[in-house]
Design an enzyme around this catalytic site. Structure first.
Site, PDB file in Angstrom:
ATOM      1  N   SER A  15       0.937  -1.192  -0.141  1.00  0.00           N
ATOM      2  CA  SER A  15       0.224   0.089   0.041  1.00  0.00           C
ATOM      3  C   SER A  15       0.884   1.446   0.010  1.00  0.00           C
ATOM      4  O   SER A  15       1.894   1.430   0.708  1.00  0.00           O
ATOM      5  CB  SER A  15      -0.895   0.027   1.213  1.00  0.00           C
ATOM      6  OG  SER A  15      -1.576   1.210   1.413  1.00  0.00           O
ATOM      7  N   SER A  17      -0.795   4.009   0.730  1.00  0.00           N
ATOM      8  CA  SER A  17      -1.422   5.088   1.594  1.00  0.00           C
ATOM      9  C   SER A  17      -0.774   5.767   2.615  1.00  0.00           C
ATOM     10  O   SER A  17      -0.808   6.897   2.987  1.00  0.00           O
ATOM     11  CB  SER A  17      -2.767   4.402   2.061  1.00  0.00           C
ATOM     12  OG  SER A  17      -3.691   3.936   1.087  1.00  0.00           O
ATOM     13  N   LYS A  66     -12.749  -5.257   4.728  1.00  0.00           N
ATOM     14  CA  LYS A  66     -13.932  -4.358   4.462  1.00  0.00           C
ATOM     15  C   LYS A  66     -15.284  -4.532   4.876  1.00  0.00           C
ATOM     16  O   LYS A  66     -15.967  -3.817   5.413  1.00  0.00           O
ATOM     17  CB  LYS A  66     -13.536  -3.787   3.148  1.00  0.00           C
ATOM     18  CG  LYS A  66     -12.645  -2.927   2.644  1.00  0.00           C
ATOM     19  CD  LYS A  66     -12.672  -2.636   1.267  1.00  0.00           C
ATOM     20  CE  LYS A  66     -11.574  -1.448   0.959  1.00  0.00           C
ATOM     21  NZ  LYS A  66     -11.797  -0.928  -0.394  1.00  0.00           N
ATOM     22  N   ASP A 102     -14.890   5.538  -0.858  1.00  0.00           N
ATOM     23  CA  ASP A 102     -14.563   4.879  -2.375  1.00  0.00           C
ATOM     24  C   ASP A 102     -15.648   5.639  -3.446  1.00  0.00           C
ATOM     25  O   ASP A 102     -15.102   6.310  -4.429  1.00  0.00           O
ATOM     26  CB  ASP A 102     -14.741   3.526  -2.517  1.00  0.00           C
ATOM     27  CG  ASP A 102     -13.398   2.734  -2.057  1.00  0.00           C
ATOM     28  OD1 ASP A 102     -12.235   3.600  -2.055  1.00  0.00           O
ATOM     29  OD2 ASP A 102     -13.219   1.496  -1.593  1.00  0.00           O
TER      30      ASP A 102
HETATM   31  N1  LIG Z   1      -8.168   3.235  -7.190  1.00  0.00           N
HETATM   32  C1  LIG Z   1      -8.905   3.005  -6.063  1.00  0.00           C
HETATM   33  O1  LIG Z   1      -8.855   3.835  -5.240  1.00  0.00           O
HETATM   34  C2  LIG Z   1      -9.254   1.489  -5.972  1.00  0.00           C
HETATM   35  C3  LIG Z   1     -10.194   1.207  -4.995  1.00  0.00           C
HETATM   36  C4  LIG Z   1     -10.539  -0.108  -5.048  1.00  0.00           C
HETATM   37  C5  LIG Z   1     -10.098  -1.229  -5.625  1.00  0.00           C
HETATM   38  N2  LIG Z   1      -9.307  -0.622  -6.727  1.00  0.00           N
HETATM   39  C6  LIG Z   1      -8.788  -1.790  -7.626  1.00  0.00           C
HETATM   40  O2  LIG Z   1      -9.745  -2.342  -8.169  1.00  0.00           O
HETATM   41  C7  LIG Z   1      -9.502  -3.719  -8.265  1.00  0.00           C
HETATM   42  C8  LIG Z   1     -10.824  -4.602  -7.801  1.00  0.00           C
HETATM   43  O3  LIG Z   1     -10.618  -4.579  -6.358  1.00  0.00           O
HETATM   44  P1  LIG Z   1     -12.107  -5.123  -5.519  1.00  0.00           P
HETATM   45  O4  LIG Z   1     -11.711  -4.839  -4.315  1.00  0.00           O
HETATM   46  O5  LIG Z   1     -13.390  -4.885  -6.280  1.00  0.00           O
HETATM   47  O6  LIG Z   1     -11.702  -6.752  -5.953  1.00  0.00           O
HETATM   48  P2  LIG Z   1     -12.579  -8.222  -5.834  1.00  0.00           P
HETATM   49  O7  LIG Z   1     -13.682  -7.752  -4.745  1.00  0.00           O
HETATM   50  O8  LIG Z   1     -11.607  -9.060  -5.600  1.00  0.00           O
HETATM   51  O9  LIG Z   1     -12.938  -8.098  -7.198  1.00  0.00           O
HETATM   52  C9  LIG Z   1     -12.215  -8.606  -8.294  1.00  0.00           C
HETATM   53  C10 LIG Z   1     -12.945  -8.308  -9.583  1.00  0.00           C
HETATM   54  O10 LIG Z   1     -12.251  -8.748 -10.777  1.00  0.00           O
HETATM   55  C11 LIG Z   1     -12.911  -9.639 -11.286  1.00  0.00           C
HETATM   56  N3  LIG Z   1     -11.811 -10.641 -12.002  1.00  0.00           N
HETATM   57  C12 LIG Z   1     -10.584 -11.188 -11.349  1.00  0.00           C
HETATM   58  N4  LIG Z   1      -9.795 -12.014 -12.142  1.00  0.00           N
HETATM   59  C13 LIG Z   1     -10.433 -11.954 -13.118  1.00  0.00           C
HETATM   60  C14 LIG Z   1     -10.332 -12.725 -14.496  1.00  0.00           C
HETATM   61  N5  LIG Z   1      -9.073 -13.392 -14.636  1.00  0.00           N
HETATM   62  N6  LIG Z   1     -10.916 -12.423 -15.685  1.00  0.00           N
HETATM   63  C15 LIG Z   1     -11.985 -11.825 -15.268  1.00  0.00           C
HETATM   64  N7  LIG Z   1     -12.412 -10.991 -14.302  1.00  0.00           N
HETATM   65  C16 LIG Z   1     -11.610 -11.150 -12.988  1.00  0.00           C
HETATM   66  C17 LIG Z   1     -13.836 -10.598 -10.532  1.00  0.00           C
HETATM   67  O11 LIG Z   1     -14.578 -11.239 -11.253  1.00  0.00           O
HETATM   68  P3  LIG Z   1     -15.301 -12.342 -10.619  1.00  0.00           P
HETATM   69  O12 LIG Z   1     -16.358 -11.897  -9.818  1.00  0.00           O
HETATM   70  O13 LIG Z   1     -15.883 -13.145 -11.894  1.00  0.00           O
HETATM   71  O14 LIG Z   1     -14.495 -13.117  -9.783  1.00  0.00           O
HETATM   72  C18 LIG Z   1     -14.373  -9.155  -9.692  1.00  0.00           C
HETATM   73  O15 LIG Z   1     -15.212  -8.554 -10.502  1.00  0.00           O
HETATM   74  C19 LIG Z   1      -8.259  -4.010  -7.905  1.00  0.00           C
HETATM   75  O16 LIG Z   1      -7.121  -3.879  -8.883  1.00  0.00           O
HETATM   76  C20 LIG Z   1      -8.036  -2.811  -6.939  1.00  0.00           C
HETATM   77  O17 LIG Z   1      -6.581  -2.602  -6.845  1.00  0.00           O
HETATM   78  C21 LIG Z   1      -8.860   0.436  -6.854  1.00  0.00           C
END
Ligand SMILES: NC(=O)c1ccc[n+]([C@@H]2O[C@H](COP(=O)([O-])OP(=O)(O)OC[C@H]3O[C@@H](n4cnc5c(N)ncnc54)[C@H](OP(=O)(O)O)[C@@H]3O)[C@@H](O)[C@H]2O)c1
Length: 283
Positions: A15, A17, A66, A102
Site C-alpha cells: 500500500s 496510503s 472491509k 470510495d
Molecule cells: N483506485 C482505487 O482507489 C481503488 C479502490 C478499490 C479497488 N481498486 C482496484 O480495483 C480492482 C478490484 O478490486 P476489488 O476490491 O473490487 O476486488 P474484488 O472484490 O476481489 O473483485 C475482483 C473483480 O475482478 C474480477 N476478476 C478477477 N480476476 C479476473 C479474471 N481473470 N478475469 C475476469 N475478471 C476477473 C472479478 O470477477 P469475478 O467476480 O468473476 O471473480 C471481480 O469482478 C483491484 O485491482 C483494486 O486494486 C482501486
C-alpha cells in the site's frame, strides 16, 4: 500526545496510503503518524478494540476486512449500508463509526481530473467485486442514465444489480464474455474497469477485460487499477482515441476524504497526488 491513524489489512506491504497520508499530516504540521499494520485474521477484533483508545483518530481498512469489520463497529454511514463495506473508521471518544469514501472518491476524481460528470451518462462497469459496488453506488446516486454490469461470474453481477435497483438507473447484468458486450460497450459514454485485470503483481497484469475493438472513440475509459499508470485497457483506449483516467486519482481522493473525517481539516490533495505519483514512479 502523538495521535495515530492505522491502515488495517492483510497484507498491507504494497500500500502507498502510508506515504501520501503521512505527507498530508506533515504538510499541516500535525503530530500524527499513519502506519500500516498487517493484522492476522484472528486478531481483527483486538485490532478494532484498540482503535477506541484516546490517541487514535481512526483507521483505513483494506482487503480482506472491509466487510468483516462492519459488525465490530458501533455505527456506519449510509454509503456503508449501500456498498456493504467500510474503508474508513473514525474514533469519536471511543465510539467507532464506519464510512466508505470510495464512492465519493471516484466521483471527485472524475469531476476534478477529467471534468467528467457521470450524471445523465450511459456507463458500462466491468467487474462486480467490492470496488465495482462502490463505483456503481456513486453512479446510481449521481443519476447516470444507464448502468450495465459485466462480470466473469454472472451471478455476482446479478446480485449487484439487485441491490442497486432501489438506488438508481441500473440496466442489467451480462457475462464478461457475452456477445452482447460489444453493442453495450458501443453505446456507452463511460467504461470503468473495476476488475483486477491489468494490475501489476496481480494474476493477469497483461490482460484487458474488454476487446479494444469494442471501445468507442468518443468514450471515457476509467481504470481503478493504479499500478501501472497505463494499464492494458487504458493503452487500448488511448490508441482508439478515447479519453482515459487511471486509478491513482481515485485512490488519493478517497484518502483525502478520509483525512478530513479524522481531522476536520481539508486534505492537501495536490500534494498527496504528487507524493503518490512519485511513490509509484520513483524515476
Ligand atoms: N483506485 C482505487 O482507489 C481503488 C479502490 C478499490 C479497488 N481498486 C482496484 O480495483 C480492482 C478490484 O478490486 P476489488 O476490491 O473490487 O476486488 P474484488 O472484490 O476481489 O473483485 C475482483 C473483480 O475482478 C474480477 N476478476 C478477477 N480476476 C479476473 C479474471 N481473470 N478475469 C475476469 N475478471 C476477473 C472479478 O470477477 P469475478 O467476480 O468473476 O471473480 C471481480 O469482478 C483491484 O485491482 C483494486 O486494486 C482501486
Amino acid at each position: 500526545m502523538t495521535k495515530k491513524v492505522f491502515l488495517i489489512g492483510h497484507p498491507v506491504g504494497h500500500s502507498i496510503s502510508p506515504i501520501f497520508q503521512q505527507a498530508a499530516f506533515d504538510y499541516h504540521g500535525m503530530d500524527v503518524t499513519y502506519q500500516a499494520i498487517d493484522v492476522d485474521p484472528h486478531q481483527l477484533q483486538r485490532a478494532v478494540d484498540d482503535l477506541r483508545k484516546e490517541d487514535i483518530l481512526g483507521a483505513n481498512v483494506t482487503v480482506p476486512y472491509k466487510e468483516l469489520i462492519i459488525p465490530m463497529l458501533d455505527s456506519g454511514s449510509d454509503d456503508v449500508a449501500a456498498i456493504g463495506a467500510v474503508n474508513t473508521v473514525v474514533n469519536t471518544e471511543g465510539q467507532l463509526v464506519g464510512n466508505n469514501t470510495d464512492a465519493e472518491g471516484f466521483l471527485k476524481s472524475t469531476l476534478s481530473s477529467i471534468n467528467i460528470d457521470p450524471s445523465g451518462k450511459s456507463v458500462l462497469l466491468l467487474g462486480a467485486g467490492g470496488a465495482a459496488r462502490a463505483v456503481a453506488v456513486a453512479l446510481a446516486k449521481r443519476g447516470s442514465s444507464s448502468i450495465f454490469i459485466a462480470n466473469r461470474d454472472l451471478d455476482r453481477a446479478h446480485r449487484l444489480v439487485d441491490t442497486l435497483r432501489p438506488i438508481g438507473n441500473i440496466s442489467g447484468a451480462i457475462g464478461l464474455s457475452s456477445t452482447k458486450l460489444e453493442a453495450i460497450a458501443y453505446s456507452s459514454d463511460i467504461i470503468v474497469n473495476c476488475t483486477s485485470l491489468g494490475m501489476s503483481g496481480g494474476p493477469q497484469p497483461d490482460l484487458s477485460p474488454i476487446d479494444k475493438k469494442f471501445i468507442p472513440k468518443g468514450s471515457t475509459v476509467i481504470d481503478l487499477v493504479y499500478n501501472p499508470s497505463v494499464t492494458p485497457i487504458l493503452r487500448d483506449a488511448q490508441e482508439v482515441g478515447a479519453q482515459t483516467l487511471g486509478g491513482l486519482t481515485m485512490l488519493v481522493y478517497q484518502g483525502s476524504i478520509s483525512f478530513k473525517m479524522w481531522t476536520g481539516i481539508d486534505a492537501p490533495t495536490d500534494i498527496m497526488l504528487e507524493v503518490a505519483r512519485k511513490a509509484l514512479n520513483p524515476n
